[in-house]
Write a protein that holds these residues in place. Structure first.
Motif, PDB file in Angstrom:
ATOM      1  N   SER A 157       0.814  -1.211   0.000  1.00 36.57           N
ATOM      2  CA  SER A 157       0.000   0.000   0.000  1.00 36.57           C
ATOM      3  C   SER A 157       0.848   1.261   0.000  1.00 36.57           C
ATOM      4  CB  SER A 157      -0.914   0.014   1.235  1.00 36.57           C
ATOM      5  OG  SER A 157      -0.136   0.124   2.416  1.00 36.57           O
ATOM      6  N   GLY A 158       2.172   1.095   0.093  1.00 42.94           N
ATOM      7  CA  GLY A 158       3.053   2.252   0.023  1.00 42.94           C
ATOM      8  C   GLY A 158       3.216   2.981   1.336  1.00 42.94           C
ATOM      9  N   SER A 159       2.850   2.347   2.477  1.00 46.24           N
ATOM     10  CA  SER A 159       2.882   3.058   3.749  1.00 46.24           C
ATOM     11  C   SER A 159       4.206   2.941   4.478  1.00 46.24           C
ATOM     12  CB  SER A 159       1.760   2.533   4.652  1.00 46.24           C
ATOM     13  OG  SER A 159       1.949   1.165   4.938  1.00 46.24           O
ATOM     14  N   LEU A 160       5.159   2.180   3.942  1.00 43.82           N
ATOM     15  CA  LEU A 160       6.438   2.021   4.633  1.00 43.82           C
ATOM     16  C   LEU A 160       7.401   3.088   4.149  1.00 43.82           C
ATOM     17  CD1 LEU A 160       6.874  -1.849   4.603  1.00 43.82           C
ATOM     18  CD2 LEU A 160       5.795  -0.404   6.305  1.00 43.82           C
ATOM     19  N   LEU A 189      13.262  -3.763   3.384  1.00 41.63           N
ATOM     20  CA  LEU A 189      12.055  -3.312   2.715  1.00 41.63           C
ATOM     21  C   LEU A 189      12.060  -3.706   1.240  1.00 41.63           C
ATOM     22  CD1 LEU A 189       9.415  -1.820   2.559  1.00 41.63           C
ATOM     23  CD2 LEU A 189      10.683   0.342   2.447  1.00 41.63           C
ATOM     24  N   ARG A 190      13.215  -3.601   0.599  1.00 39.48           N
ATOM     25  CA  ARG A 190      13.281  -4.007  -0.800  1.00 39.48           C
ATOM     26  C   ARG A 190      12.958  -5.498  -0.938  1.00 39.48           C
ATOM     27  NH1 ARG A 190      16.899  -6.366  -4.038  1.00 39.48           N
ATOM     28  NH2 ARG A 190      16.890  -5.852  -6.264  1.00 39.48           N
ATOM     29  N   SER A 191      13.455  -6.309  -0.008  1.00 41.94           N
ATOM     30  CA  SER A 191      13.149  -7.736  -0.046  1.00 41.94           C
ATOM     31  C   SER A 191      11.660  -8.000   0.154  1.00 41.94           C
ATOM     32  CB  SER A 191      13.960  -8.481   1.021  1.00 41.94           C
ATOM     33  OG  SER A 191      15.344  -8.394   0.743  1.00 41.94           O
ATOM     34  N   PRO A 207       4.717   2.089  -7.524  1.00 40.52           N
ATOM     35  CA  PRO A 207       4.574   3.393  -6.856  1.00 40.52           C
ATOM     36  C   PRO A 207       5.344   3.476  -5.539  1.00 40.52           C
ATOM     37  CG  PRO A 207       2.450   2.653  -7.697  1.00 40.52           C
ATOM     38  CD  PRO A 207       3.397   1.491  -7.845  1.00 40.52           C
ATOM     39  N   THR A 208       5.298   2.393  -4.755  1.00 42.85           N
ATOM     40  CA  THR A 208       6.050   2.379  -3.501  1.00 42.85           C
ATOM     41  C   THR A 208       7.548   2.431  -3.762  1.00 42.85           C
ATOM     42  OG1 THR A 208       4.302   1.149  -2.388  1.00 42.85           O
ATOM     43  CG2 THR A 208       6.476   1.071  -1.393  1.00 42.85           C
ATOM     44  N   ALA A 209       8.018   1.688  -4.757  1.00 40.96           N
ATOM     45  CA  ALA A 209       9.446   1.698  -5.080  1.00 40.96           C
ATOM     46  C   ALA A 209       9.906   3.107  -5.447  1.00 40.96           C
ATOM     47  CB  ALA A 209       9.733   0.729  -6.220  1.00 40.96           C
ATOM     48  N   ARG A 210       9.109   3.819  -6.227  1.00 41.41           N
ATOM     49  CA  ARG A 210       9.482   5.185  -6.604  1.00 41.41           C
ATOM     50  C   ARG A 210       9.531   6.101  -5.380  1.00 41.41           C
ATOM     51  NH1 ARG A 210       5.377   5.466 -11.760  1.00 41.41           N
ATOM     52  NH2 ARG A 210       6.799   4.700 -13.376  1.00 41.41           N
ATOM     53  N   GLN A 211       8.546   5.945  -4.484  1.00 43.35           N
ATOM     54  CA  GLN A 211       8.543   6.770  -3.277  1.00 43.35           C
ATOM     55  C   GLN A 211       9.779   6.505  -2.432  1.00 43.35           C
ATOM     56  OE1 GLN A 211       4.721   5.441  -1.880  1.00 43.35           O
ATOM     57  NE2 GLN A 211       3.723   7.386  -2.372  1.00 43.35           N
ATOM     58  N   GLN A 212      10.108   5.222  -2.273  1.00 43.15           N
ATOM     59  CA  GLN A 212      11.267   4.877  -1.459  1.00 43.15           C
ATOM     60  C   GLN A 212      12.568   5.390  -2.087  1.00 43.15           C
ATOM     61  OE1 GLN A 212      10.958   3.599   1.632  1.00 43.15           O
ATOM     62  NE2 GLN A 212       8.782   3.844   1.204  1.00 43.15           N
ATOM     63  N   LEU A 213      12.645   5.372  -3.404  1.00 46.16           N
ATOM     64  CA  LEU A 213      13.831   5.921  -4.081  1.00 46.16           C
ATOM     65  C   LEU A 213      14.009   7.396  -3.739  1.00 46.16           C
ATOM     66  CD1 LEU A 213      13.630   4.030  -7.447  1.00 46.16           C
ATOM     67  CD2 LEU A 213      15.762   4.403  -6.187  1.00 46.16           C
ATOM     68  N   GLY A 214      12.907   8.121  -3.645  1.00 44.62           N
ATOM     69  CA  GLY A 214      13.003   9.525  -3.253  1.00 44.62           C
ATOM     70  C   GLY A 214      13.553   9.678  -1.852  1.00 44.62           C
ATOM     71  N   HIS A 215      13.119   8.823  -0.928  1.00 43.86           N
ATOM     72  CA  HIS A 215      13.639   8.889   0.441  1.00 43.86           C
ATOM     73  C   HIS A 215      15.117   8.518   0.490  1.00 43.86           C
ATOM     74  CE1 HIS A 215       9.856   9.755   2.381  1.00 43.86           C
ATOM     75  NE2 HIS A 215       9.275   8.776   1.715  1.00 43.86           N
ATOM     76  N   ILE A 216      15.497   7.461  -0.224  1.00 44.52           N
ATOM     77  CA  ILE A 216      16.900   7.037  -0.229  1.00 44.52           C
ATOM     78  C   ILE A 216      17.782   8.149  -0.782  1.00 44.52           C
ATOM     79  CG2 ILE A 216      18.554   5.372  -1.178  1.00 44.52           C
ATOM     80  CD1 ILE A 216      16.138   3.378  -1.294  1.00 44.52           C
ATOM     81  N   ALA A 236      21.264   2.382  -6.019  1.00 42.55           N
ATOM     82  CA  ALA A 236      21.483   1.685  -7.293  1.00 42.55           C
ATOM     83  C   ALA A 236      20.633   0.424  -7.375  1.00 42.55           C
ATOM     84  CB  ALA A 236      22.968   1.333  -7.447  1.00 42.55           C
ATOM     85  N   ARG A 237      20.559  -0.328  -6.292  1.00 46.50           N
ATOM     86  CA  ARG A 237      19.768  -1.569  -6.292  1.00 46.50           C
ATOM     87  C   ARG A 237      18.274  -1.279  -6.413  1.00 46.50           C
ATOM     88  NH1 ARG A 237      24.546  -2.668  -4.760  1.00 46.50           N
ATOM     89  NH2 ARG A 237      25.366  -4.785  -4.522  1.00 46.50           N
ATOM     90  N   TRP A 238      17.822  -0.235  -5.760  1.00 38.86           N
ATOM     91  CA  TRP A 238      16.412   0.129  -5.879  1.00 38.86           C
ATOM     92  C   TRP A 238      16.096   0.632  -7.281  1.00 38.86           C
ATOM     93  CZ3 TRP A 238      12.069   0.358  -2.601  1.00 38.86           C
ATOM     94  CH2 TRP A 238      12.243  -0.206  -1.325  1.00 38.86           C
ATOM     95  N   ALA A 239      17.024   1.366  -7.903  1.00 41.40           N
ATOM     96  CA  ALA A 239      16.790   1.856  -9.264  1.00 41.40           C
ATOM     97  C   ALA A 239      16.682   0.693 -10.245  1.00 41.40           C
ATOM     98  CB  ALA A 239      17.918   2.803  -9.680  1.00 41.40           C
ATOM     99  N   GLU A 240      17.557  -0.323 -10.094  1.00 44.63           N
ATOM    100  CA  GLU A 240      17.468  -1.498 -10.955  1.00 44.63           C
ATOM    101  C   GLU A 240      16.137  -2.210 -10.754  1.00 44.63           C
ATOM    102  OE1 GLU A 240      17.364  -5.494 -12.152  1.00 44.63           O
ATOM    103  OE2 GLU A 240      17.593  -4.975 -10.015  1.00 44.63           O
TER     104      GLU A 240
END
Length: 473
Positions: A157-160, A189-191, A207-216, A236-240
């Motif tokens: 749900s993108g809440s993390l 979290l990525r796992s 959508p959650t992955a993109r949000q987390q990339l912004g935080h990272i 880099a791992r999240w971008a891949e």
């Protein structure tokens, strides 16, 4: 309570059983190795417990030695024991870290751990029924963590999403203190998201992955020294991962962009192994576009990194194989596939390392793709069947994709009924995982069958199912 010594002894006992059965059947380590598609060193190390091959190795030994499945059953028992130990150890360690975070979370938000507990919602005990194990690579080392199903749902749900800890009201970067524990948080979290992707598909996760990339990226910009580089490697791992999700949704332009970002960050962080992996991923995408020169060039770039482990090198070897298949060079294709088989068979699996998806079943699936390119559809079907039989049921999207490719191979082999039935099964998986790529491949099979076999009942059923099924973005 199960301990590490118990697990080690269980592996050694299984190895001794293999040695006894091998000798009773009249085989030496050298003579057994080629019959089980492995190296002599693999046999020797498995017999002493120094190497822990996957289940397919023990199944092949059972088949050659005619044991009736004794070794594969023994492997299952050892894995159950190992998981029991890992579960208890991971739950204890992770619960302790959560307890520490809870204490810090009760303090004012100025502290370096502010926001961490908002990011990881809950961890249940080892005996809980509603938990799952995820494996995270944290600074190059695999860590298994037990998380509740609620954490998986929160991830979907993108809440993390942890806030940027330690920023004052003015947003001045000079007051920021970045908690090093966030590196582990983002790896875990990525796992969780990878696990969720296997179950529900990319559309729910991207959508959650993109949000987390912004935080990272926010943490990376204010971190300094070695911590800055650690965030860069994490980013880099999240971008891949975002690139992979974009590809599955059919957005190749976004996939290109994210993968280019991953390569730049990996090189900037001097992360040689991940750089090799990204080059191999780029080669994989070039193979989909049938660009032979680009495939082989990128695969060579991946091979040049001496830091890559066997799974990444096997992944790169498979891209070389695809390049040779595109060129129509059967012998060079088979040689590259053999390299990949040897690398994954000899690898000691860690359950979560870079390229850990590149297993024996994965190599079979990729070999099937190559035979299909080379105009050998029946050989492709054989390889796809072996891969699908061995893959875990939880690999829903991959199962759907390779069912679609099996259907294409059946169609090329002149078996329209088998092709249509298999394509319908693939279409069902595509709906479950919202995989645009799988649906696209099913549609291509349907189009071919409608052209070549329009009067076959199964073909008409497939065409009707596609016509009424919702398209995916």
């Amino acid at each position: 309570m199960t301990g590490p010594d118990d697990v080690g002894e269980a592996w050694r006992a299984l190895g001794r059983q293999l040695a006894d059965l091998r000798k009773a059947a009249g085989y030496t380590q050298h003579s057994l190795a080629p019959k089980t598609i492995s190296a002599r060193s693999t046999i020797a190390n498995a017999e002493t417990g120094r190497q822990r091959p996957d289940r397919s190795f023990w199944e092949r030994c059972d088949a050659v030695l005619r044991t009736g499945g004794v070794l594969a059953t023994g492997y299952d028992r050892v894995i159950a024991l190992q998981r029991s130990y890992q579960r208890s150890r991971s739950a204890t360690a992770f619960t302790a870290s959560i307890a520490s975070a809870r204490v810090d979370a009760a303090r004012p938000a100025r502290g370096p751990r502010a926001g961490v507990m908002d990011a990881i919602t809950s961890v249940d005990g080892a005996a809980a029924d509603d938990t799952t194990i995820v494996t995270a690579m944290i600074e190059g080392r695999p860590r298994r963590v037990q998380l509740s199903r609620r954490a998986l749902l929160a991830a979907m749900s993108g809440s993390l999403m942890p806030p940027l800890a330690g920023v004052d009201a003015t947003g001045s970067e000079e007051t920021v203190r970045v908690d090093p524990a966030l590196i582990e948080h983002f790896a875990v979290l990525r796992s969780v998201l990878v696990e969720s992707d296997n179950r529900v598909g990319a559309a729910a996760i991207l959508p959650t992955a993109r949000q987390q990339l912004g935080h990272i990226a926010g943490f990376r910009r204010v971190a300094r020294g070695g911590l800055h580089d650690a965030f860069l490697r994490t980013e880099a791992r999240w971008a891949e991962f975002a690139g992979w999700l974009s590809d599955d949704l059919g957005d190749r332009a976004a996939g290109d962009w994210w993968l280019a970002q991953a390569l730049t960050m990996a090189q900037e962080a001097s992360d040689a192994e991940f750089t090799a992996y990204v080059f191999a991923r780029m080669a994989q995408r070039a193979a989909e576009a049938t660009d032979r020169d680009r495939v082989l060039g990128l695969a060579r770039a991946a091979d040049r990194s001496g830091a890559a482990g066997p799974p990444v090198r096997a992944f790169a070897a498979l891209q070389r194989a695809h390049g040779q298949a595109i060129a129509g060079d059967t012998s060079a294709f088979q040689a590259a596939v053999d390299d990949a088989h040897n690398l994954v068979t000899d690898a000691t699996t860690d359950g979560g390392g870079l390229g850990s998806f590149c297993t024996v079943p994965y190599v079979w699936a990729q070999e099937g793709d190559g035979w299909r390119r080379l105009g050998r559809p029946r050989a492709a079907v054989t390889c796809f069947d072996r891969a699908l039989d061995a893959w875990p049921e939880s690999y829903r999207r991959e199962r759907g994709l390779y069912l679609a490719r099996t259907a294409a191979a059946y169609a090329a082999a002149g078996e329209p009924e088998h092709a249509a039935t298999t394509a319908l099964a693939a279409l069902e998986r595509a709906h479950l995982t919202q995989s645009a790529r799988t649906r696209r491949e099913v549609a291509a099979v349907s189009s071919h069958l409608m052209t070549m076999y329009p009067t076959e009942p199964g073909v008409a059923d497939l065409h009707a199912a596609l016509a009424t099924s919702p398209k995916m973005r």
